[in-house]
Write a protein that holds these residues in place. Structure first.
Motif, PDB file in Angstrom:
ATOM      1  N   UNK A  14      -3.097  11.584   2.061  1.00  0.00           N
ATOM      2  CA  UNK A  14      -4.567  11.975   2.063  1.00  0.00           C
ATOM      3  C   UNK A  14      -5.217  12.833   3.109  1.00  0.00           C
ATOM      4  N   UNK A  15      -6.427  12.559   3.383  1.00  0.00           N
ATOM      5  CA  UNK A  15      -7.202  13.273   4.299  1.00  0.00           C
ATOM      6  C   UNK A  15      -6.920  12.830   5.636  1.00  0.00           C
ATOM      7  N   UNK A  16      -6.464  13.603   6.741  1.00  0.00           N
ATOM      8  CA  UNK A  16      -6.097  13.295   7.976  1.00  0.00           C
ATOM      9  C   UNK A  16      -7.193  12.232   8.732  1.00  0.00           C
ATOM     10  N   UNK A  17      -6.910  11.387   9.096  1.00  0.00           N
ATOM     11  CA  UNK A  17      -7.777  10.145   9.978  1.00  0.00           C
ATOM     12  C   UNK A  17      -8.068   9.284   9.145  1.00  0.00           C
ATOM     13  N   UNK A  18      -7.960   9.281   7.545  1.00  0.00           N
ATOM     14  CA  UNK A  18      -8.382   8.301   6.991  1.00  0.00           C
ATOM     15  C   UNK A  18      -7.480   7.648   6.004  1.00  0.00           C
ATOM     16  N   UNK A  19      -6.316   8.546   5.788  1.00  0.00           N
ATOM     17  CA  UNK A  19      -5.377   8.346   4.693  1.00  0.00           C
ATOM     18  C   UNK A  19      -4.551   7.142   5.259  1.00  0.00           C
ATOM     19  N   UNK A  20      -3.697   6.821   4.569  1.00  0.00           N
ATOM     20  CA  UNK A  20      -2.632   5.499   4.655  1.00  0.00           C
ATOM     21  C   UNK A  20      -1.579   6.221   5.184  1.00  0.00           C
ATOM     22  N   UNK A  21      -0.993   5.587   6.316  1.00  0.00           N
ATOM     23  CA  UNK A  21       0.035   6.076   7.342  1.00  0.00           C
ATOM     24  C   UNK A  21       1.371   5.357   7.213  1.00  0.00           C
ATOM     25  N   UNK A  22       2.369   6.039   7.141  1.00  0.00           N
ATOM     26  CA  UNK A  22       3.708   5.561   7.061  1.00  0.00           C
ATOM     27  C   UNK A  22       4.582   6.298   8.166  1.00  0.00           C
ATOM     28  N   UNK A  23       5.104   5.256   8.933  1.00  0.00           N
ATOM     29  CA  UNK A  23       6.106   5.664   9.990  1.00  0.00           C
ATOM     30  C   UNK A  23       7.451   5.514   9.866  1.00  0.00           C
ATOM     31  N   UNK A  24       8.232   6.065  10.537  1.00  0.00           N
ATOM     32  CA  UNK A  24       9.728   5.726  10.637  1.00  0.00           C
ATOM     33  C   UNK A  24      10.599   5.878  11.717  1.00  0.00           C
ATOM     34  N   UNK A  25      11.168   5.299  12.021  1.00  0.00           N
ATOM     35  CA  UNK A  25      12.304   5.553  13.058  1.00  0.00           C
ATOM     36  C   UNK A  25      13.614   6.590  12.529  1.00  0.00           C
ATOM     37  N   UNK A  26      14.621   6.692  13.376  1.00  0.00           N
ATOM     38  CA  UNK A  26      15.678   7.777  12.895  1.00  0.00           C
ATOM     39  C   UNK A  26      16.284   7.367  11.705  1.00  0.00           C
ATOM     40  N   UNK A  27      16.366   6.091  11.119  1.00  0.00           N
ATOM     41  CA  UNK A  27      16.813   5.601   9.939  1.00  0.00           C
ATOM     42  C   UNK A  27      15.938   6.053   8.776  1.00  0.00           C
ATOM     43  N   UNK A  28      14.666   6.497   9.014  1.00  0.00           N
ATOM     44  CA  UNK A  28      13.872   6.909   7.996  1.00  0.00           C
ATOM     45  C   UNK A  28      13.554   5.883   6.838  1.00  0.00           C
ATOM     46  N   UNK A  61       0.858  -1.057  -0.068  1.00  0.00           N
ATOM     47  CA  UNK A  61       0.008  -0.123   0.018  1.00  0.00           C
ATOM     48  C   UNK A  61       0.852   1.031  -0.173  1.00  0.00           C
ATOM     49  N   UNK A  62       2.017   1.345   0.841  1.00  0.00           N
ATOM     50  CA  UNK A  62       2.704   2.248   0.840  1.00  0.00           C
ATOM     51  C   UNK A  62       3.623   2.481  -0.399  1.00  0.00           C
ATOM     52  N   UNK A  63       3.997   1.355  -1.364  1.00  0.00           N
ATOM     53  CA  UNK A  63       4.787   1.603  -2.417  1.00  0.00           C
ATOM     54  C   UNK A  63       3.864   2.259  -3.660  1.00  0.00           C
ATOM     55  N   UNK A  64       2.481   2.434  -3.574  1.00  0.00           N
ATOM     56  CA  UNK A  64       1.889   2.908  -4.649  1.00  0.00           C
ATOM     57  C   UNK A  64       1.552   4.399  -4.250  1.00  0.00           C
ATOM     58  N   UNK A  65       2.223   5.156  -3.368  1.00  0.00           N
ATOM     59  CA  UNK A  65       1.871   6.647  -2.757  1.00  0.00           C
ATOM     60  C   UNK A  65       2.948   7.212  -3.196  1.00  0.00           C
ATOM     61  N   UNK A  66       2.789   8.415  -3.613  1.00  0.00           N
ATOM     62  CA  UNK A  66       3.644   9.514  -3.812  1.00  0.00           C
ATOM     63  C   UNK A  66       3.781  10.685  -2.606  1.00  0.00           C
ATOM     64  N   UNK A  67       4.983  11.010  -2.462  1.00  0.00           N
ATOM     65  CA  UNK A  67       5.222  12.183  -1.593  1.00  0.00           C
ATOM     66  C   UNK A  67       5.709  11.765  -0.058  1.00  0.00           C
TER      67      UNK A  67
END
Length: 286
Positions: free
Chosen positions: A245-259, A190-196
């Motif tokens: 996307x819209x806050x609260x419903x968009x796909x979320x990515x997270x990262x540690x210090x290695x980004x 799901x993340x791989x298909x997103x831009x930005x």
């Protein structure tokens, strides 16, 4: 005392949110159910993400542990009513830090701080401190890391070992928090298909996972999304977030210090130590 009591043992502030935040929020919202989180260090050796807080790091002012006390308190407030304990008291054992094996796994540093949690001679005292908490709380269910600690961090390995030893003295149903390989792959797809996204996608096997056949228990935590996000935001020194996307419903990515991008998943998965499939409590769906 509540009828259902859940206790989770974690190494550093932020581990509780990253691996079991949805589970904590789920059970904290249930009637006649108590949740206790045990944290074993202050995370003093962590790497800081925001540049404006970089002077907290151990090589600078060495104030990160104290700062993370506040982050953890805010995260637990976001997840719901939770009882919290520092193993042995605040600051009893220090984050051991970690080295790397040249790839993606963490290893034990060549030199450990005198108060490092992973020091061999600290084991018995750590088990005794956890046994004391278990005897007071009397949980039916205990959650910690698997034998690999997720990615080999020495403190995660030690938390697994002391929890197994303590539960042998004060019996409870024991579960290990993991991510199934197919679950992780679907989230990354799901993340791989997103831009930005400001994060890079992981290399193969860069993020820890286990074969899905080992997973005995899955908990749908999609209803706890906002609480989980609030808890992640509270751990600002350690977790970066990006939402498409819209806050609260968009796909979320997270990262540690290695980004390195990680998906925020709507399910949290576990391996029962006894190998039996089922819920975290007998009446819960597996």
């Amino acid at each position: 005392m509540t009828s259902r009591r859940l206790l989770l043992v974690h190494a550093h502030p932020d581990d509780e949110t990253l691996t079991t935040g949805g589970t904590i929020a789920h059970f904290a919202a249930q009637p006649d159910t108590s949740v206790t989180v045990v944290t074993c260090s202050l995370g003093e050796e962590g790497e800081v993400i925001p540049p404006e807080l970089a002077l907290l790091e151990p090589g600078e002012s060495d104030q990160l542990g104290g700062y993370r006390i506040g982050e953890l308190a805010a995260a637990l407030d976001a997840l719901g009513p939770v009882e919290h304990r520092y193993l042995g008291g605040v600051g009893r054992w220090r984050d051991s830090g970690m080295a790397h094996d040249g790839a993606v796994r963490a290893t034990t540093p060549a030199v450990l701080h005198p108060r490092a949690f992973a020091r061999p001679e600290a084991f018995d005292a750590e088990v005794a401190a956890l046994v004391e908490i278990l005897r007071e709380v009397r949980p039916q269910t205990v959650i910690t890391y698997d034998a690999d600690g997720g990615y080999g961090h020495p403190d995660h390995l030690r938390v697994h070992a002391i929890t197994v030893a303590a539960v042998a003295q004060v019996p409870a149903r024991l579960f290990f928090t993991v991510i199934g390989r197919e679950t992780l792959a679907a989230g990354l797809a799901r993340l791989a298909g997103l831009d930005g996204s400001p994060f890079r996608m992981p290399e193969p096997d860069e993020l820890p996972s286990v074969p899905d056949k080992l997973v005995t228990t899955r908990l749908d935590v999609s209803a706890r999304r906002e609480r989980r996000l609030a808890a992640m935001r509270a751990h600002a020194t350690q977790i970066a977030l990006w939402e498409d996307g819209e806050p609260g419903i968009g796909t979320v990515a997270l990262a540690m210090s290695n980004l390195v991008a990680q998906p925020m998943l709507d399910v949290e998965e576990f391996i029962a130590a006894d190998g039996e499939p089922g819920g975290l409590f007998p009446e819960e769906e597996p």
